[in-house]
Design a protein around this motif. Structure first.
Motif, PDB file in Angstrom:
ATOM      1  N   LEU A 248     -13.109   1.813 -14.994  1.00 56.65           N
ATOM      2  CA  LEU A 248     -14.540   1.908 -14.691  1.00 56.65           C
ATOM      3  C   LEU A 248     -15.298   2.625 -15.801  1.00 56.65           C
ATOM      4  CD1 LEU A 248     -14.721   2.466 -10.850  1.00 56.65           C
ATOM      5  CD2 LEU A 248     -15.032   0.381 -12.156  1.00 56.65           C
TER       6      LEU A 248
ATOM      7  N   TRP B 198      -5.445  -4.402  -5.685  1.00 57.27           N
ATOM      8  CA  TRP B 198      -6.869  -4.505  -6.007  1.00 57.27           C
ATOM      9  C   TRP B 198      -7.065  -5.067  -7.401  1.00 57.27           C
ATOM     10  CZ3 TRP B 198     -10.707  -3.046  -2.537  1.00 57.27           C
ATOM     11  CH2 TRP B 198     -10.267  -2.378  -1.393  1.00 57.27           C
TER      12      TRP B 198
ATOM     13  N   VAL C 289      -5.709  -3.433 -10.624  1.00 54.74           N
ATOM     14  CA  VAL C 289      -6.229  -2.117 -10.949  1.00 54.74           C
ATOM     15  C   VAL C 289      -5.574  -1.150  -9.968  1.00 54.74           C
ATOM     16  CG1 VAL C 289      -8.285  -0.666 -11.092  1.00 54.74           C
ATOM     17  CG2 VAL C 289      -8.419  -3.074 -11.718  1.00 54.74           C
ATOM     18  N   SER C 290      -4.952  -0.105 -10.488  1.00 49.92           N
ATOM     19  CA  SER C 290      -4.267   0.846  -9.624  1.00 49.92           C
ATOM     20  C   SER C 290      -5.074   2.128  -9.489  1.00 49.92           C
ATOM     21  CB  SER C 290      -2.885   1.177 -10.198  1.00 49.92           C
ATOM     22  OG  SER C 290      -3.022   1.985 -11.338  1.00 49.92           O
ATOM     23  N   SER C 291      -4.637   2.959  -8.572  1.00 47.83           N
ATOM     24  CA  SER C 291      -5.284   4.260  -8.403  1.00 47.83           C
ATOM     25  C   SER C 291      -5.144   5.105  -9.664  1.00 47.83           C
ATOM     26  CB  SER C 291      -4.693   4.986  -7.199  1.00 47.83           C
ATOM     27  OG  SER C 291      -3.309   5.190  -7.368  1.00 47.83           O
TER      28      SER C 291
ATOM     29  N   ILE D 204     -10.576  -6.149 -10.241  1.00 50.43           N
ATOM     30  CA  ILE D 204     -12.023  -6.199 -10.465  1.00 50.43           C
ATOM     31  C   ILE D 204     -12.447  -7.606 -10.068  1.00 50.43           C
ATOM     32  CG2 ILE D 204     -13.888  -6.036 -12.154  1.00 50.43           C
ATOM     33  CD1 ILE D 204     -12.493  -3.369 -11.755  1.00 50.43           C
TER      34      ILE D 204
ATOM     35  N   VAL E  40      -7.872   3.196 -12.360  1.00 49.66           N
ATOM     36  CA  VAL E  40      -9.231   2.803 -11.987  1.00 49.66           C
ATOM     37  C   VAL E  40     -10.296   3.642 -12.690  1.00 49.66           C
ATOM     38  CG1 VAL E  40      -9.405   4.208  -9.867  1.00 49.66           C
ATOM     39  CG2 VAL E  40     -10.689   2.058 -10.085  1.00 49.66           C
ATOM     40  N   ARG E  41     -10.063   4.931 -12.869  1.00 51.39           N
ATOM     41  CA  ARG E  41     -11.046   5.788 -13.537  1.00 51.39           C
ATOM     42  C   ARG E  41     -11.305   5.298 -14.964  1.00 51.39           C
ATOM     43  NH1 ARG E  41     -12.107  11.584 -12.688  1.00 51.39           N
ATOM     44  NH2 ARG E  41     -10.546  11.316 -11.069  1.00 51.39           N
TER      45      ARG E  41
ATOM     46  N   SER F 205      -9.957   6.221  -6.175  1.00 49.20           N
ATOM     47  CA  SER F 205      -8.524   6.293  -6.436  1.00 49.20           C
ATOM     48  C   SER F 205      -7.746   6.406  -5.125  1.00 49.20           C
ATOM     49  CB  SER F 205      -8.227   7.477  -7.345  1.00 49.20           C
ATOM     50  OG  SER F 205      -6.848   7.567  -7.583  1.00 49.20           O
TER      51      SER F 205
ATOM     52  N   LEU G 106     -14.635  -4.351  -6.539  1.00 52.34           N
ATOM     53  CA  LEU G 106     -13.185  -4.475  -6.524  1.00 52.34           C
ATOM     54  C   LEU G 106     -12.802  -5.239  -5.263  1.00 52.34           C
ATOM     55  CD1 LEU G 106     -13.769  -1.241  -7.586  1.00 52.34           C
ATOM     56  CD2 LEU G 106     -11.437  -1.710  -8.281  1.00 52.34           C
TER      57      LEU G 106
ATOM     58  N   LEU H 121      -7.748   3.059  -3.239  1.00 50.83           N
ATOM     59  CA  LEU H 121      -6.811   2.111  -3.840  1.00 50.83           C
ATOM     60  C   LEU H 121      -5.354   2.471  -3.545  1.00 50.83           C
ATOM     61  CD1 LEU H 121      -9.384   1.088  -5.210  1.00 50.83           C
ATOM     62  CD2 LEU H 121      -8.102   0.916  -7.318  1.00 50.83           C
TER      63      LEU H 121
END
Length: 125
Positions: A24, A5, A15-17, A7, A20-21, A107, A37, A110
């Motif tokens: 964002l 994934w 962007v990984s799990s 952006i 991602v937090r 998360s 995404l 992803l």
């Protein structure tokens, strides 16, 4: 092949799990409340927040109505969802989830490619 994934803003950085937090949160802190995404399989996740709740949709391809996370027991509505084009939206709370829950759901999508088993979602197709 493993789904990856990014952006969907021309960025090539995955962007990984695990990240991602933070990614964002940085975008939200910078005033970007809408994030798309894109996956290597052509799927898309839309994430729009008002800093308290988030509207999240997962679509298989552009133009697909997809499915979205829901909070079936939530009443009322929330405003302040600002899209990248400047539009201000209001959504019923049942069609959004609390922000921290949205991060957890995203998360999982992803990392596993699907909604978490304990999450409610509605098919919009």
């Amino acid at each position: 092949m493993i789904e990856s994934w990014v952006i969907d803003d021309g960025s090539r950085a995955p962007v990984s799990s695990d990240t991602v937090r933070e990614v964002l949160r940085a975008r939200i802190a910078g005033g970007q409340h809408e994030t798309w995404l894109a996956s290597s399989f052509g799927r898309l996740v839309a994430f729009v927040t008002n800093n308290e709740r988030a509207m999240m949709s997962l679509v298989n391809e552009e133009g697909d109505p997809g499915e979205h996370a829901v909070d079936p027991g939530a009443g009322g509505s929330s405003e302040g969802f600002v899209l990248s084009n400047g539009q201000h939206d209001e959504y019923p709370n049942k069609d959004t989830v609390p922000l921290e829950e949205a991060f957890r759901i995203l998360s999982h999508i992803l990392s596993e490619g699907s909604w978490p088993p304990d999450t409610s979602w509605m098919v919009d197709r």
